[in-house]
Scaffold this motif. Sequence first.
Motif, mmCIF file in Angstrom:
data_model
loop_
_atom_site.group_PDB
_atom_site.id
_atom_site.type_symbol
_atom_site.label_atom_id
_atom_site.label_comp_id
_atom_site.label_asym_id
_atom_site.label_seq_id
_atom_site.Cartn_x
_atom_site.Cartn_y
_atom_site.Cartn_z
ATOM 1 N N ASP A 234 0.932 -1.196 -0.201
ATOM 2 C CA ASP A 234 0.204 -0.105 0.126
ATOM 3 C C ASP A 234 0.951 1.391 0.099
ATOM 4 N N LEU A 235 1.054 1.903 -1.065
ATOM 5 C CA LEU A 235 1.741 3.026 -1.346
ATOM 6 C C LEU A 235 1.260 4.270 -1.415
ATOM 7 N N VAL A 236 1.420 5.399 -0.336
ATOM 8 C CA VAL A 236 0.762 6.590 -0.464
ATOM 9 C C VAL A 236 1.962 7.724 -0.779
ATOM 10 N N LEU A 237 1.886 8.342 -1.836
ATOM 11 C CA LEU A 237 2.747 9.379 -2.503
ATOM 12 C C LEU A 237 2.187 10.757 -1.745
ATOM 13 N N LEU A 238 3.119 11.611 -1.125
ATOM 14 C CA LEU A 238 2.918 12.965 -0.638
ATOM 15 C C LEU A 238 3.763 13.742 -1.504
ATOM 16 N N VAL A 239 2.941 14.841 -2.184
ATOM 17 C CA VAL A 239 3.752 15.434 -3.242
ATOM 18 C C VAL A 239 3.551 16.941 -2.985
ATOM 19 N N ASP A 240 4.851 17.707 -2.930
ATOM 20 C CA ASP A 240 4.864 19.153 -2.505
ATOM 21 C C ASP A 240 4.173 19.788 -3.658
ATOM 22 N N GLY A 241 2.965 20.556 -3.161
ATOM 23 C CA GLY A 241 2.476 21.414 -4.483
ATOM 24 C C GLY A 241 2.595 22.925 -3.964
ATOM 25 N N SER A 242 3.668 23.313 -3.241
ATOM 26 C CA SER A 242 3.907 24.784 -2.708
ATOM 27 C C SER A 242 4.333 25.435 -3.856
ATOM 28 N N LYS A 243 4.170 26.638 -3.515
ATOM 29 C CA LYS A 243 4.295 27.849 -4.522
ATOM 30 C C LYS A 243 5.977 27.760 -5.318
ATOM 31 N N SER A 244 6.841 27.384 -4.244
ATOM 32 C CA SER A 244 8.177 27.497 -4.610
ATOM 33 C C SER A 244 8.449 26.342 -5.764
ATOM 34 N N VAL A 245 7.556 25.403 -5.944
ATOM 35 C CA VAL A 245 7.821 24.259 -6.625
ATOM 36 C C VAL A 245 7.572 24.897 -8.109
ATOM 37 N N ARG A 246 6.879 25.788 -8.533
ATOM 38 C CA ARG A 246 6.626 26.197 -9.838
ATOM 39 C C ARG A 246 5.792 25.236 -10.770
ATOM 40 N N PRO A 247 4.973 25.880 -11.411
ATOM 41 C CA PRO A 247 4.052 24.714 -12.416
ATOM 42 C C PRO A 247 4.870 23.860 -13.199
ATOM 43 N N GLN A 248 5.752 24.486 -13.786
ATOM 44 C CA GLN A 248 6.437 23.467 -14.872
ATOM 45 C C GLN A 248 7.292 22.373 -13.888
ATOM 46 N N ASN A 249 7.568 22.659 -13.023
ATOM 47 C CA ASN A 249 8.420 21.571 -11.976
ATOM 48 C C ASN A 249 7.449 20.613 -11.538
ATOM 49 N N PHE A 250 6.518 21.381 -11.375
ATOM 50 C CA PHE A 250 5.163 20.057 -10.781
ATOM 51 C C PHE A 250 4.788 19.163 -11.931
ATOM 52 N N GLU A 251 4.932 19.703 -12.970
ATOM 53 C CA GLU A 251 4.499 18.673 -14.243
ATOM 54 C C GLU A 251 5.800 17.663 -14.157
ATOM 55 N N LEU A 252 6.837 18.041 -13.901
ATOM 56 C CA LEU A 252 8.038 17.025 -14.048
ATOM 57 C C LEU A 252 7.948 16.139 -12.886
ATOM 58 N N LEU B 293 -1.933 12.631 -13.849
ATOM 59 C CA LEU B 293 -1.623 13.637 -14.923
ATOM 60 C C LEU B 293 -2.730 14.863 -14.627
ATOM 61 N N ALA B 294 -4.019 14.420 -14.057
ATOM 62 C CA ALA B 294 -4.861 15.109 -13.857
ATOM 63 C C ALA B 294 -4.914 16.128 -12.741
ATOM 64 N N VAL B 295 -3.956 15.910 -11.761
ATOM 65 C CA VAL B 295 -4.077 16.496 -10.506
ATOM 66 C C VAL B 295 -3.452 18.150 -10.768
ATOM 67 N N GLU B 296 -4.184 19.008 -10.130
ATOM 68 C CA GLU B 296 -3.941 20.693 -10.312
ATOM 69 C C GLU B 296 -3.074 21.038 -9.465
ATOM 70 N N TYR B 297 -2.054 22.038 -9.588
ATOM 71 C CA TYR B 297 -1.149 22.313 -8.912
ATOM 72 C C TYR B 297 -1.781 23.509 -7.985
ATOM 73 N N MET B 298 -1.300 23.337 -6.582
ATOM 74 C CA MET B 298 -2.249 23.814 -5.531
ATOM 75 C C MET B 298 -1.352 25.333 -5.107
ATOM 76 N N GLU B 299 -0.067 25.392 -5.276
ATOM 77 C CA GLU B 299 0.727 26.635 -4.742
ATOM 78 C C GLU B 299 0.499 26.924 -3.219
ATOM 79 N N ARG B 300 0.922 27.993 -2.923
ATOM 80 C CA ARG B 300 0.908 28.503 -1.264
ATOM 81 C C ARG B 300 2.114 27.798 -0.550
ATOM 82 N N GLY B 301 2.032 27.573 0.638
ATOM 83 C CA GLY B 301 3.033 27.274 1.661
ATOM 84 C C GLY B 301 3.533 25.854 1.486
ATOM 85 N N THR B 302 4.312 25.389 2.545
ATOM 86 C CA THR B 302 4.900 24.017 2.565
ATOM 87 C C THR B 302 4.630 23.669 4.031
ATOM 88 N N MET B 303 3.474 23.035 4.253
ATOM 89 C CA MET B 303 3.242 22.266 5.668
ATOM 90 C C MET B 303 3.397 20.664 5.475
#
Length: 526
Positions: A306-324, A374-384
Amino acid sequence: MRGLPRSPLPILLLLLQPWETQLQFEGPRCRTGPLDLVFVIDSSRSVRPFEFETMRQFLVGLLRRLDVGPDATRVGVIQYSSQVQSVFRLGAFSRREDMERAVRALVPLAQGTMTGLAIQYAMNVAFSVAEGARPPEARVPRVAVIVTDGRPQDRVAEVAAQARARGIEIYAVGVQRADVGSLRAMASPPLDEHVFLVESFDLIQEFGLQFQGRLCVIDHCSFGNHSCQHECVSTLAGPRCRCREGHDLLPDGRSCHARDLCNGVDHGCEFQCVSDGLTYRCLCPDGRQLQADGKSCNRCREGHVDLVLLVDGSKSVRPQNFELVKRFVNQIVDFLDVSPEGTRVGMVQFSSRVRTEFPLGRYGTAAEVKQAVLAVEYMERGTMTGLALRHMVEHSFSEAQGARSRFLNVPRVGLVFTDGRSQDDVSVWAARAKEEGIVMYAVGVGKAVEEELRQIASEPAELHVSYSPDFSTMTHLLDNLKGSICPEEGISAGTELRSPCECESLVEFQGRTLGALESLTQNHIL
Protein backbone atom coordinates in the motif's frame (compact mmCIF):
# COMPACT_ATOMS: atom_id res chain seq x y z
CA MET A 1 4.27 30.60 -43.10
CA ARG A 2 6.38 31.74 -46.00
CA GLY A 3 8.40 34.94 -45.79
CA LEU A 4 8.80 37.05 -48.93
CA PRO A 5 11.99 38.67 -50.32
CA ARG A 6 12.89 42.12 -49.03
CA SER A 7 15.59 43.09 -51.53
CA PRO A 8 14.67 46.67 -52.56
CA LEU A 9 15.82 46.46 -56.21
CA PRO A 10 13.38 43.75 -57.45
CA ILE A 11 10.54 45.39 -55.57
CA LEU A 12 11.37 48.82 -57.04
CA LEU A 13 11.49 47.38 -60.53
CA LEU A 14 8.13 45.73 -59.99
CA LEU A 15 6.56 48.93 -58.70
CA LEU A 16 7.84 50.88 -61.74
CA GLN A 17 6.00 48.53 -64.10
CA PRO A 18 2.33 49.02 -65.03
CA TRP A 19 0.19 46.93 -62.66
CA GLU A 20 -1.39 44.89 -65.43
CA THR A 21 2.05 43.65 -66.58
CA GLN A 22 3.64 42.96 -63.21
CA LEU A 23 2.40 39.39 -63.06
CA GLN A 24 3.36 38.57 -66.64
CA PHE A 25 6.53 36.78 -67.60
CA GLU A 26 7.84 34.94 -70.61
CA GLY A 27 6.09 31.78 -71.70
CA PRO A 28 2.53 30.68 -72.49
CA ARG A 29 -0.50 31.44 -70.34
CA CYS A 30 -0.84 29.22 -67.27
CA ARG A 31 -2.70 25.96 -68.03
CA THR A 32 -4.28 24.72 -64.83
CA GLY A 33 -6.88 22.25 -66.04
CA PRO A 34 -10.40 22.42 -64.58
CA LEU A 35 -10.47 24.57 -61.41
CA ASP A 36 -13.12 26.45 -59.42
CA LEU A 37 -11.41 29.51 -57.92
CA VAL A 38 -13.04 32.04 -55.57
CA PHE A 39 -11.30 35.18 -54.30
CA VAL A 40 -12.50 36.38 -50.87
CA ILE A 41 -11.47 40.04 -50.57
CA ASP A 42 -11.39 42.09 -47.36
CA SER A 43 -12.90 45.54 -48.07
CA SER A 44 -13.28 46.67 -44.45
CA ARG A 45 -12.71 50.27 -43.40
CA SER A 46 -9.12 49.48 -42.37
CA VAL A 47 -8.24 48.95 -46.07
CA ARG A 48 -7.48 52.46 -47.29
CA PRO A 49 -8.62 53.56 -50.78
CA PHE A 50 -5.19 53.38 -52.44
CA GLU A 51 -4.60 49.94 -50.84
CA PHE A 52 -7.92 48.70 -52.19
CA GLU A 53 -6.91 49.97 -55.63
CA THR A 54 -3.66 48.02 -55.34
CA MET A 55 -5.63 44.85 -54.49
CA ARG A 56 -7.97 45.47 -57.43
CA GLN A 57 -5.04 45.70 -59.86
CA PHE A 58 -3.54 42.56 -58.29
CA LEU A 59 -6.71 40.66 -59.17
CA VAL A 60 -6.70 41.99 -62.73
CA GLY A 61 -3.08 41.02 -63.24
CA LEU A 62 -3.67 37.52 -61.87
CA LEU A 63 -6.80 36.99 -63.97
CA ARG A 64 -4.77 37.73 -67.11
CA ARG A 65 -2.49 34.78 -66.40
CA LEU A 66 -5.23 32.21 -65.76
CA ASP A 67 -6.66 29.84 -68.32
CA VAL A 68 -10.23 31.07 -67.91
CA GLY A 69 -13.16 29.22 -69.47
CA PRO A 70 -16.24 27.06 -68.76
CA ASP A 71 -14.18 23.87 -69.04
CA ALA A 72 -10.97 25.32 -67.56
CA THR A 73 -10.72 27.77 -64.64
CA ARG A 74 -13.96 29.31 -63.41
CA VAL A 75 -13.48 32.39 -61.26
CA GLY A 76 -15.73 34.02 -58.68
CA VAL A 77 -15.09 37.05 -56.47
CA ILE A 78 -16.74 38.04 -53.19
CA GLN A 79 -15.90 40.98 -50.96
CA TYR A 80 -16.72 41.35 -47.30
CA SER A 81 -16.68 43.69 -44.32
CA SER A 82 -19.56 43.48 -41.84
CA GLN A 83 -21.54 41.82 -44.61
CA VAL A 84 -20.73 39.71 -47.66
CA GLN A 85 -21.28 40.78 -51.27
CA SER A 86 -20.91 38.65 -54.38
CA VAL A 87 -18.99 40.61 -57.02
CA PHE A 88 -19.52 37.88 -59.58
CA ARG A 89 -20.26 34.18 -59.19
CA LEU A 90 -18.33 31.24 -60.62
CA GLY A 91 -20.72 30.74 -63.53
CA ALA A 92 -21.24 34.40 -64.34
CA PHE A 93 -18.47 35.00 -66.89
CA SER A 94 -16.53 32.87 -69.31
CA ARG A 95 -14.50 35.75 -70.76
CA ARG A 96 -11.60 37.40 -68.96
CA GLU A 97 -12.60 40.85 -70.17
CA ASP A 98 -15.98 40.60 -68.41
CA MET A 99 -14.28 39.57 -65.17
CA GLU A 100 -11.83 42.49 -65.37
CA ARG A 101 -14.68 44.92 -65.95
CA ALA A 102 -16.50 43.66 -62.84
CA VAL A 103 -13.33 43.88 -60.72
CA ARG A 104 -12.67 47.46 -61.87
CA ALA A 105 -16.22 48.40 -60.88
CA LEU A 106 -15.70 47.19 -57.30
CA VAL A 107 -16.76 49.65 -54.58
CA PRO A 108 -15.38 48.82 -51.10
CA LEU A 109 -17.92 48.17 -48.33
CA ALA A 110 -15.78 49.98 -45.70
CA GLN A 111 -17.29 48.50 -42.53
CA GLY A 112 -16.15 45.74 -40.08
CA THR A 113 -14.09 42.57 -40.65
CA MET A 114 -16.34 39.47 -40.52
CA THR A 115 -13.97 36.97 -42.10
CA GLY A 116 -15.73 33.93 -40.64
CA LEU A 117 -19.01 35.09 -42.21
CA ALA A 118 -17.25 35.42 -45.59
CA ILE A 119 -15.83 31.88 -45.36
CA GLN A 120 -19.27 30.53 -44.51
CA TYR A 121 -20.74 32.35 -47.52
CA ALA A 122 -18.03 30.96 -49.79
CA MET A 123 -18.63 27.43 -48.50
CA ASN A 124 -22.45 27.45 -48.64
CA VAL A 125 -23.11 29.81 -51.55
CA ALA A 126 -20.11 30.71 -53.74
CA PHE A 127 -19.04 27.08 -54.21
CA SER A 128 -22.57 25.78 -54.77
CA VAL A 129 -23.62 24.26 -58.08
CA ALA A 130 -26.32 26.93 -58.35
CA GLU A 131 -23.61 29.61 -58.38
CA GLY A 132 -21.66 27.86 -61.12
CA ALA A 133 -19.39 25.43 -59.25
CA ARG A 134 -19.03 22.04 -60.81
CA PRO A 135 -20.68 19.18 -58.87
CA PRO A 136 -18.58 17.19 -56.37
CA GLU A 137 -18.71 14.05 -58.49
CA ALA A 138 -16.82 15.95 -61.23
CA ARG A 139 -13.85 16.07 -58.83
CA VAL A 140 -12.87 19.58 -59.93
CA PRO A 141 -10.56 21.20 -57.33
CA ARG A 142 -12.11 24.04 -55.33
CA VAL A 143 -9.73 26.80 -54.20
CA ALA A 144 -10.47 29.86 -52.06
CA VAL A 145 -7.96 32.72 -51.74
CA ILE A 146 -8.66 34.95 -48.72
CA VAL A 147 -6.93 38.35 -48.71
CA THR A 148 -7.21 40.33 -45.45
CA ASP A 149 -5.38 43.11 -43.61
CA GLY A 150 -6.67 42.76 -40.04
CA ARG A 151 -7.91 40.58 -37.20
CA PRO A 152 -11.34 38.95 -37.76
CA GLN A 153 -14.17 40.24 -35.60
CA ASP A 154 -15.75 36.80 -35.58
CA ARG A 155 -14.50 33.23 -35.20
CA VAL A 156 -12.81 31.64 -38.20
CA ALA A 157 -11.27 28.34 -37.04
CA GLU A 158 -14.43 26.22 -36.90
CA VAL A 159 -16.01 27.44 -40.16
CA ALA A 160 -12.65 27.19 -41.97
CA ALA A 161 -12.31 23.59 -40.76
CA GLN A 162 -15.80 22.86 -42.13
CA ALA A 163 -14.86 24.38 -45.48
CA ARG A 164 -11.67 22.32 -45.67
CA ALA A 165 -13.66 19.21 -44.73
CA ARG A 166 -15.88 19.87 -47.75
CA GLY A 167 -12.84 19.78 -50.00
CA ILE A 168 -12.12 23.52 -50.34
CA GLU A 169 -8.40 24.30 -50.40
CA ILE A 170 -7.82 27.61 -48.61
CA TYR A 171 -4.96 30.07 -49.13
CA ALA A 172 -4.73 32.81 -46.49
CA VAL A 173 -2.94 36.02 -47.53
CA GLY A 174 -2.30 38.54 -44.77
CA VAL A 175 -1.25 42.12 -45.41
CA GLN A 176 0.32 44.54 -42.89
CA ARG A 177 -1.84 44.29 -39.75
CA ALA A 178 -3.18 40.78 -40.42
CA ASP A 179 -3.33 38.39 -37.46
CA VAL A 180 -0.96 35.47 -38.08
CA GLY A 181 -2.86 33.12 -35.77
CA SER A 182 -6.08 33.69 -37.71
CA LEU A 183 -4.31 33.11 -41.04
CA ARG A 184 -3.00 29.76 -39.78
CA ALA A 185 -6.45 28.83 -38.45
CA MET A 186 -8.00 29.44 -41.88
CA ALA A 187 -5.44 27.94 -44.24
CA SER A 188 -5.14 24.39 -45.51
CA PRO A 189 -2.15 22.23 -44.59
CA PRO A 190 0.73 22.31 -45.12
CA LEU A 191 0.69 25.83 -43.67
CA ASP A 192 4.05 26.82 -45.17
CA GLU A 193 2.45 26.46 -48.62
CA HIS A 194 -0.91 28.07 -47.83
CA VAL A 195 -0.14 30.98 -45.48
CA PHE A 196 1.43 34.15 -46.86
CA LEU A 197 2.21 37.35 -45.00
CA VAL A 198 3.35 40.51 -46.83
CA GLU A 199 4.34 43.83 -45.33
CA SER A 200 2.14 46.01 -47.54
CA PHE A 201 -0.39 45.89 -50.34
CA ASP A 202 2.41 47.07 -52.67
CA LEU A 203 4.09 43.66 -52.20
CA ILE A 204 1.01 41.50 -52.73
CA GLN A 205 2.10 40.75 -56.32
CA GLU A 206 4.80 38.52 -54.82
CA PHE A 207 2.08 36.20 -53.60
CA GLY A 208 0.50 36.35 -57.06
CA LEU A 209 3.68 35.09 -58.66
CA GLN A 210 4.03 32.23 -56.20
CA PHE A 211 0.34 31.35 -56.35
CA GLN A 212 0.39 31.31 -60.14
CA GLY A 213 3.45 29.07 -60.12
CA ARG A 214 1.66 26.65 -57.80
CA LEU A 215 -1.41 26.49 -60.04
CA CYS A 216 0.70 25.93 -63.13
CA VAL A 217 2.52 23.02 -61.42
CA ILE A 218 5.86 23.50 -63.15
CA ASP A 219 8.06 20.43 -62.67
CA HIS A 220 11.41 21.98 -61.78
CA CYS A 221 12.88 18.50 -61.18
CA SER A 222 12.45 17.50 -64.84
CA PHE A 223 15.30 19.71 -66.02
CA GLY A 224 18.70 20.65 -64.66
CA ASN A 225 20.84 18.81 -62.12
CA HIS A 226 19.14 18.96 -58.71
CA SER A 227 21.82 16.73 -57.06
CA CYS A 228 19.33 15.24 -54.59
CA GLN A 229 20.61 12.05 -52.96
CA HIS A 230 17.13 10.51 -52.68
CA GLU A 231 14.17 12.37 -54.21
CA CYS A 232 13.47 15.74 -55.85
CA VAL A 233 10.22 17.67 -55.22
CA SER A 234 9.12 20.58 -57.38
CA THR A 235 8.08 23.66 -55.36
CA LEU A 236 7.18 27.26 -56.18
CA ALA A 237 10.76 28.35 -55.54
CA GLY A 238 12.29 25.55 -57.62
CA PRO A 239 13.50 21.99 -56.93
CA ARG A 240 13.69 20.79 -53.32
CA CYS A 241 15.33 17.60 -52.10
CA ARG A 242 13.44 15.11 -49.94
CA CYS A 243 14.73 12.03 -48.16
CA ARG A 244 13.15 8.61 -48.08
CA GLU A 245 11.36 7.35 -44.99
CA GLY A 246 13.69 6.83 -42.05
CA HIS A 247 16.15 9.52 -43.20
CA ASP A 248 16.64 13.26 -42.58
CA LEU A 249 17.90 15.96 -44.91
CA LEU A 250 21.35 17.35 -44.05
CA PRO A 251 22.09 21.13 -43.96
CA ASP A 252 23.49 21.03 -47.52
CA GLY A 253 19.89 20.52 -48.70
CA ARG A 254 20.80 17.50 -50.85
CA SER A 255 22.29 14.71 -48.72
CA CYS A 256 20.37 12.36 -46.40
CA HIS A 257 21.30 10.42 -43.29
CA ALA A 258 19.54 7.68 -41.35
CA ARG A 259 17.21 9.10 -38.72
CA ASP A 260 17.31 8.32 -35.03
CA LEU A 261 13.96 6.54 -35.10
CA CYS A 262 13.64 6.71 -31.35
CA ASN A 263 13.23 10.49 -31.59
CA GLY A 264 10.88 10.41 -34.53
CA VAL A 265 8.28 7.81 -33.59
CA ASP A 266 6.11 6.88 -30.63
CA HIS A 267 8.22 3.83 -29.87
CA GLY A 268 6.46 2.92 -26.62
CA CYS A 269 9.63 1.53 -25.00
CA GLU A 270 9.23 1.50 -21.23
CA PHE A 271 12.91 2.07 -20.45
CA GLN A 272 15.18 2.77 -23.44
CA CYS A 273 14.89 2.87 -27.22
CA VAL A 274 17.86 2.16 -29.50
CA SER A 275 17.86 2.88 -33.26
CA ASP A 276 18.97 -0.09 -35.36
CA GLY A 277 19.15 0.73 -39.08
CA LEU A 278 15.64 1.35 -40.43
CA THR A 279 14.02 0.04 -37.26
CA TYR A 280 14.46 0.28 -33.50
CA ARG A 281 14.47 -2.00 -30.46
CA CYS A 282 13.69 -1.60 -26.79
CA LEU A 283 16.09 -2.29 -23.92
CA CYS A 284 15.52 -2.88 -20.20
CA PRO A 285 17.82 -1.95 -17.30
CA ASP A 286 20.05 -4.54 -15.66
CA GLY A 287 18.10 -7.10 -13.71
CA ARG A 288 14.90 -6.71 -15.75
CA GLN A 289 13.81 -8.64 -18.82
CA LEU A 290 12.02 -7.48 -21.97
CA GLN A 291 8.49 -8.82 -22.13
CA ALA A 292 6.77 -10.55 -25.05
CA ASP A 293 5.40 -7.25 -26.39
CA GLY A 294 8.98 -6.14 -27.09
CA LYS A 295 8.44 -2.85 -25.24
CA SER A 296 7.72 -3.35 -21.55
CA CYS A 297 10.02 -4.65 -18.85
CA ASN A 298 9.09 -7.08 -16.12
CA ARG A 299 7.92 -5.54 -12.84
CA CYS A 300 10.19 -5.08 -9.84
CA ARG A 301 8.62 -7.72 -7.59
CA GLU A 302 5.01 -8.48 -7.76
CA GLY A 303 4.49 -8.07 -4.02
CA HIS A 304 1.63 -6.53 -2.13
CA VAL A 305 2.22 -2.90 -1.05
CA ASP A 306 0.00 0.00 0.00
CA LEU A 307 1.87 3.07 -1.30
CA VAL A 308 0.87 6.66 -0.53
CA LEU A 309 2.63 9.49 -2.37
CA LEU A 310 2.87 12.85 -0.59
CA VAL A 311 3.65 15.50 -3.21
CA ASP A 312 4.74 19.04 -2.41
CA GLY A 313 2.53 21.49 -4.32
CA SER A 314 3.84 24.66 -2.69
CA LYS A 315 4.50 27.91 -4.56
CA SER A 316 8.27 27.33 -4.65
CA VAL A 317 7.86 24.23 -6.82
CA ARG A 318 6.42 26.24 -9.75
CA PRO A 319 4.01 24.83 -12.37
CA GLN A 320 6.55 23.50 -14.87
CA ASN A 321 8.43 21.62 -12.16
CA PHE A 322 5.18 20.22 -10.76
CA GLU A 323 4.57 18.66 -14.18
CA LEU A 324 8.04 17.07 -13.98
CA VAL A 325 7.17 15.65 -10.54
CA LYS A 326 3.97 14.12 -11.94
CA ARG A 327 5.94 12.56 -14.78
CA PHE A 328 8.46 11.21 -12.26
CA VAL A 329 5.65 9.71 -10.15
CA ASN A 330 4.23 7.98 -13.22
CA GLN A 331 7.61 6.46 -14.00
CA ILE A 332 7.54 4.88 -10.54
CA VAL A 333 3.98 3.66 -11.13
CA ASP A 334 5.13 2.03 -14.39
CA PHE A 335 7.45 -0.16 -12.33
CA LEU A 336 4.80 -1.36 -9.88
CA ASP A 337 2.35 -4.24 -10.06
CA VAL A 338 -0.73 -2.06 -9.59
CA SER A 339 -3.90 -4.05 -8.91
CA PRO A 340 -6.42 -4.50 -6.09
CA GLU A 341 -4.55 -7.63 -4.97
CA GLY A 342 -1.04 -6.28 -5.69
CA THR A 343 0.15 -2.73 -5.15
CA ARG A 344 -2.41 -0.05 -4.31
CA VAL A 345 -1.45 3.58 -4.87
CA GLY A 346 -2.87 6.74 -3.31
CA MET A 347 -1.77 10.36 -3.75
CA VAL A 348 -1.89 13.38 -1.43
CA GLN A 349 -0.85 16.92 -2.37
CA PHE A 350 0.12 19.47 0.24
CA SER A 351 0.93 23.16 0.48
CA SER A 352 -0.64 25.34 3.20
CA ARG A 353 -3.35 22.69 3.31
CA VAL A 354 -3.65 19.02 2.45
CA ARG A 355 -5.74 17.46 -0.30
CA THR A 356 -6.27 13.78 -1.09
CA GLU A 357 -6.02 13.55 -4.86
CA PHE A 358 -7.09 9.91 -4.87
CA PRO A 359 -7.16 7.29 -2.07
CA LEU A 360 -5.56 3.86 -2.04
CA GLY A 361 -8.70 1.98 -2.99
CA ARG A 362 -9.84 4.02 -5.97
CA TYR A 363 -7.83 2.73 -8.94
CA GLY A 364 -7.01 -0.86 -9.84
CA THR A 365 -4.63 -0.47 -12.78
CA ALA A 366 -1.43 1.45 -13.49
CA ALA A 367 -3.09 3.19 -16.44
CA GLU A 368 -5.86 4.55 -14.21
CA VAL A 369 -3.37 5.75 -11.60
CA LYS A 370 -1.20 7.49 -14.23
CA GLN A 371 -4.19 9.22 -15.77
CA ALA A 372 -5.28 10.44 -12.33
CA VAL A 373 -1.76 11.73 -11.60
CA LEU A 374 -1.67 13.71 -14.84
CA ALA A 375 -5.03 15.27 -13.98
CA VAL A 376 -3.81 16.62 -10.62
CA GLU A 377 -3.90 20.43 -10.45
CA TYR A 378 -1.10 22.42 -8.83
CA MET A 379 -2.09 23.99 -5.46
CA GLU A 380 0.66 26.60 -4.77
CA ARG A 381 0.98 28.52 -1.42
CA GLY A 382 3.00 27.32 1.61
CA THR A 383 4.81 24.11 2.68
CA MET A 384 3.11 22.29 5.58
CA THR A 385 4.87 18.94 5.38
CA GLY A 386 4.09 18.05 9.00
CA LEU A 387 0.38 18.57 8.35
CA ALA A 388 0.63 16.27 5.33
CA LEU A 389 2.33 13.55 7.40
CA ARG A 390 -0.43 13.78 10.01
CA HIS A 391 -3.07 13.45 7.27
CA MET A 392 -1.29 10.39 5.89
CA VAL A 393 -1.11 8.68 9.30
CA GLU A 394 -4.68 9.49 10.36
CA HIS A 395 -6.49 9.08 7.06
CA SER A 396 -4.53 7.81 4.04
CA PHE A 397 -3.72 4.38 5.48
CA SER A 398 -7.19 3.80 6.92
CA GLU A 399 -9.30 0.95 5.61
CA ALA A 400 -11.95 3.52 4.71
CA GLN A 401 -9.44 5.00 2.24
CA GLY A 402 -8.62 1.62 0.71
CA ALA A 403 -5.72 0.40 2.83
CA ARG A 404 -5.74 -3.30 3.61
CA SER A 405 -6.25 -4.60 7.13
CA ARG A 406 -3.21 -4.79 9.38
CA PHE A 407 -4.02 -8.48 9.93
CA LEU A 408 -3.02 -9.10 6.30
CA ASN A 409 0.50 -7.81 7.01
CA VAL A 410 0.62 -5.78 3.77
CA PRO A 411 3.62 -3.39 3.83
CA ARG A 412 2.66 0.29 4.09
CA VAL A 413 4.96 2.74 2.33
CA GLY A 414 4.91 6.54 2.39
CA LEU A 415 6.90 8.50 -0.20
CA VAL A 416 7.36 12.26 0.33
CA PHE A 417 8.42 14.64 -2.49
CA THR A 418 9.46 18.13 -1.34
CA ASP A 419 11.61 21.00 -2.58
CA GLY A 420 12.16 23.07 0.57
CA ARG A 421 11.99 23.48 4.33
CA SER A 422 8.65 22.78 5.97
CA GLN A 423 6.84 25.67 7.65
CA ASP A 424 5.72 23.36 10.43
CA ASP A 425 7.36 20.63 12.49
CA VAL A 426 7.76 17.26 10.78
CA SER A 427 9.43 15.27 13.56
CA VAL A 428 6.33 14.33 15.59
CA TRP A 429 4.24 12.91 12.76
CA ALA A 430 7.22 11.41 10.95
CA ALA A 431 8.02 9.46 14.15
CA ARG A 432 4.36 8.55 14.54
CA ALA A 433 4.25 7.20 10.99
CA LYS A 434 7.21 4.94 11.68
CA GLU A 435 5.67 3.80 14.97
CA GLU A 436 2.58 2.84 12.99
CA GLY A 437 4.75 0.58 10.82
CA ILE A 438 4.82 2.83 7.76
CA VAL A 439 8.11 2.64 5.86
CA MET A 440 8.96 6.25 4.96
CA TYR A 441 10.97 7.50 1.97
CA ALA A 442 11.92 11.14 1.46
CA VAL A 443 12.84 12.63 -1.94
CA GLY A 444 14.30 16.13 -1.78
CA VAL A 445 14.83 18.48 -4.70
CA GLY A 446 16.56 21.85 -4.96
CA LYS A 447 16.42 23.65 -1.58
CA ALA A 448 15.17 20.65 0.39
CA VAL A 449 16.80 20.39 3.85
CA GLU A 450 18.82 17.21 4.45
CA GLU A 451 18.15 17.18 8.21
CA GLU A 452 14.40 17.35 7.57
CA LEU A 453 14.54 14.59 4.96
CA ARG A 454 16.34 12.35 7.45
CA GLN A 455 13.68 13.08 10.09
CA ILE A 456 10.97 12.01 7.66
CA ALA A 457 12.67 8.90 6.33
CA SER A 458 13.01 5.48 7.93
CA GLU A 459 16.37 4.05 8.96
CA PRO A 460 18.89 3.61 7.53
CA ALA A 461 18.69 7.07 5.93
CA GLU A 462 21.10 6.06 3.15
CA LEU A 463 18.45 3.71 1.77
CA HIS A 464 15.43 5.91 2.39
CA VAL A 465 16.59 9.43 1.49
CA SER A 466 17.17 10.60 -2.09
CA TYR A 467 18.17 14.03 -3.33
CA SER A 468 18.42 15.80 -6.69
CA PRO A 469 19.68 19.37 -7.13
CA ASP A 470 17.22 20.04 -9.95
CA PHE A 471 13.75 18.82 -11.00
CA SER A 472 14.96 18.07 -14.52
CA THR A 473 17.56 15.58 -13.20
CA MET A 474 15.28 13.60 -10.85
CA THR A 475 15.17 10.59 -13.15
CA HIS A 476 18.53 9.33 -11.86
CA LEU A 477 16.77 8.58 -8.54
CA LEU A 478 14.35 6.14 -10.16
CA ASP A 479 16.47 3.00 -9.96
CA ASN A 480 17.16 3.49 -6.23
CA LEU A 481 13.52 4.17 -5.44
CA LYS A 482 12.19 1.31 -7.53
CA GLY A 483 14.47 -1.17 -5.86
CA SER A 484 13.65 0.16 -2.40
CA ILE A 485 9.88 0.40 -2.69
CA CYS A 486 9.51 -3.17 -3.89
CA PRO A 487 9.15 -5.25 -0.72
CA GLU A 488 12.08 -7.43 0.26
CA GLU A 489 9.89 -9.11 2.82
CA GLY A 490 6.16 -9.52 3.32
CA ILE A 491 3.55 -11.33 1.31
CA SER A 492 4.67 -12.45 -2.11
CA ALA A 493 2.55 -12.45 -5.23
CA GLY A 494 1.88 -16.14 -4.90
CA THR A 495 0.53 -15.90 -1.37
CA GLU A 496 -3.21 -15.93 -1.02
CA LEU A 497 -4.60 -13.05 1.05
CA ARG A 498 -7.22 -14.46 3.44
CA SER A 499 -9.58 -12.74 5.78
CA PRO A 500 -8.65 -13.35 9.46
CA CYS A 501 -12.33 -14.16 10.09
CA GLU A 502 -12.40 -17.14 7.73
CA CYS A 503 -12.61 -20.59 9.35
CA GLU A 504 -9.20 -21.77 8.12
CA SER A 505 -7.56 -18.62 9.46
CA LEU A 506 -9.18 -19.06 12.88
CA VAL A 507 -8.06 -22.68 13.10
CA GLU A 508 -4.52 -21.71 12.09
CA PHE A 509 -4.48 -18.87 14.64
CA GLN A 510 -5.81 -21.18 17.36
CA GLY A 511 -3.09 -23.75 16.61
CA ARG A 512 -0.32 -21.16 16.81
CA THR A 513 -1.73 -19.75 20.07
CA LEU A 514 -1.98 -23.17 21.76
CA GLY A 515 1.56 -23.99 20.67
CA ALA A 516 2.87 -20.75 22.16
CA LEU A 517 1.00 -21.36 25.47
CA GLU A 518 2.38 -24.86 25.71
CA SER A 519 5.90 -23.56 25.18
CA LEU A 520 5.44 -20.91 27.87
CA THR A 521 4.08 -23.53 30.31
CA GLN A 522 7.08 -25.80 29.80
CA ASN A 523 9.51 -22.93 30.31
CA HIS A 524 7.71 -21.99 33.55
CA ILE A 525 7.92 -25.56 34.88
CA LEU A 526 11.63 -25.67 34.08
